[in-house]
Scaffold this active site. Structure first.
Site, short mmCIF file in Angstrom:
data_model
loop_
_atom_site.label_atom_id
_atom_site.label_comp_id
_atom_site.label_asym_id
_atom_site.label_seq_id
_atom_site.Cartn_x
_atom_site.Cartn_y
_atom_site.Cartn_z
N LYS A 299 26.48 6.95 -13.53
CA LYS A 299 26.63 5.90 -14.64
C LYS A 299 27.72 5.70 -14.22
O LYS A 299 28.34 4.26 -14.87
CB LYS A 299 26.54 7.23 -15.84
CG LYS A 299 25.62 7.54 -16.14
CD LYS A 299 25.59 8.35 -17.54
CE LYS A 299 24.59 8.79 -18.21
NZ LYS A 299 24.51 9.24 -19.38
N ARG B 31 29.54 2.02 -15.37
CA ARG B 31 31.15 1.66 -15.77
C ARG B 31 31.76 0.84 -15.31
O ARG B 31 32.74 -0.02 -15.70
CB ARG B 31 32.14 3.33 -15.73
CG ARG B 31 31.51 3.99 -17.34
CD ARG B 31 32.30 4.88 -17.53
NE ARG B 31 32.17 5.84 -18.65
CZ ARG B 31 32.69 6.76 -19.66
NH1 ARG B 31 33.65 6.66 -19.13
NH2 ARG B 31 31.81 7.36 -20.29
#
Length: 320
Positions: A134, A138
């Site tokens: 993740k 980002r």
């Protein structure tokens, strides 16, 4: 100026959290135009009733391979917003989805699969093993030129069915359990640490609301939830809703949880990531001075502790 959402393409729509997000978007479909899902041939075969139900509500079913650039680029045509609900094993596929979306003339907004623990909560978050994929997502989104995005950060899911309010088997209950049948709870930490929880149905409602508030969500991490409580308050609510009898309550201290975490990673246990997340929650890694529900008009239209426990009792009763 923030781009608005009209036509939505959903990835992972039939998964654990995707089902709830898709339902919430459909509940607000009068605010949108086209609603489509991108799914695999395998899903068509294994979930025919779910796919049929979506079709009956006017959802466009686009079949393809998520790893095929041509299939994804074709699927993007006619849509302006992508909502990703892919599960943890498929998080890395979002990197290509984002690259293709940034270069597609029609796609203006991208909601990555962020639902859960905040991966940038503190400087220590960068080293947490479950966060790594993740974090790459980002990092990529921070470089895009023509794509707006929003992270809907919900904290752990306040549900049964394998989630925070589940009954775990005795061999796993050190990781926390709320067992209605045995009237037994194992609380993480000392039971006094506050934790922010969001029911999966609220995750769906919060994502749908974020879609409808482009200015408030543009290139932001939204920290939203259903309620904040402590493990002791949660077990007290279970006791209240199961007749008032006191439950058998035990604890997994933080030091014990850290020990379990180290052993799980050393043994390549597939549950190691879950233990790490529970340690993060026990350390307070879900708490903020204020939540962002109000930015998207969801200050009050969410589940309470009482609602979540009632739902968990019902789910556990069905599975027992």
């Amino acid at each position: 100026m923030a781009a608005s959402t009209k036509n939505i393409l959903i990835f992972g729509a039939t998964g654990l959290i995707g089902e709830h997000i898709t339902k919430a978007i459909l509940d607000k479909k009068e605010n949108f135009g086209r609603i489509g899902i991108f799914t695999s041939e395998t899903t068509l075969k294994t979930k025919p009733e779910q796919i049929g139900h979506l079709e009956s509500q006017g959802v466009e079913i686009i079949t393809g391979d998520i790893t095929s650039e041509d299939a994804v680029k074709d699927a993007y045509n006619g849509f302006d917003t992508v909502v990703s609900c892919v599960g943890r094993p498929a998080i890395h596929h979002q990197l290509k989805l984002i690259e293709l979306a940034d270069h597609h003339p029609g796609i203006k907004r991208f909601f990555p699969s962020e639902y859960g623990t905040d991966i940038e909560y503190s400087p220590a978050s960068a080293d947490e093993k479950p966060h790594q994929q993740k974090l790459k997502v980002r990092a990529l989104l921070k470089t895009v030129k023509d794509l707006q995005y929003a992270y809907v950060v919900t904290g752990p899911f306040g549900d049964a069915g394998g989630l925070y309010l589940s009954a775990r088997p005795p061999q796993d209950e050190a990781g926390g359990t709320f067992d209605v049948k045995r009237k037994r709870a194992v609380l993480l930490g000392d039971g006094e640490g506050r934790i922010s929880l969001t029911t999966m149905r609220d995750v769906g409602k919060l994502v749908a609301a974020a879609l409808l508030h482009p200015e408030a969500t543009k290139n932001k991490a939204l920290h939203v939830n259903s309620f904040t409580s402590t493990p002791k308050q949660i077990v007290a609510e279970f006791e209240k809703q199961t007749g008032g009898e006191k439950w058998d309550v035990d604890f997994t201290p933080l030091d014990k949880l850290k020990e379990l975490e180290q052993k799980a990673w050393a043994a390549n246990d597939p549950k190691a990531g879950t233990v790490t997340l529970r340690r993060i929650w026990t350390e307070g890694g879900t708490l903020y001075d204020q939540r962002d529900n109000g930015l998207i008009g969801m200050e009050h239209n969410v589940d309470s502790l009482q609602d979540a426990v009632k739902q968990a009792i019902e789910v556990q009763a069905k599975s027992s």
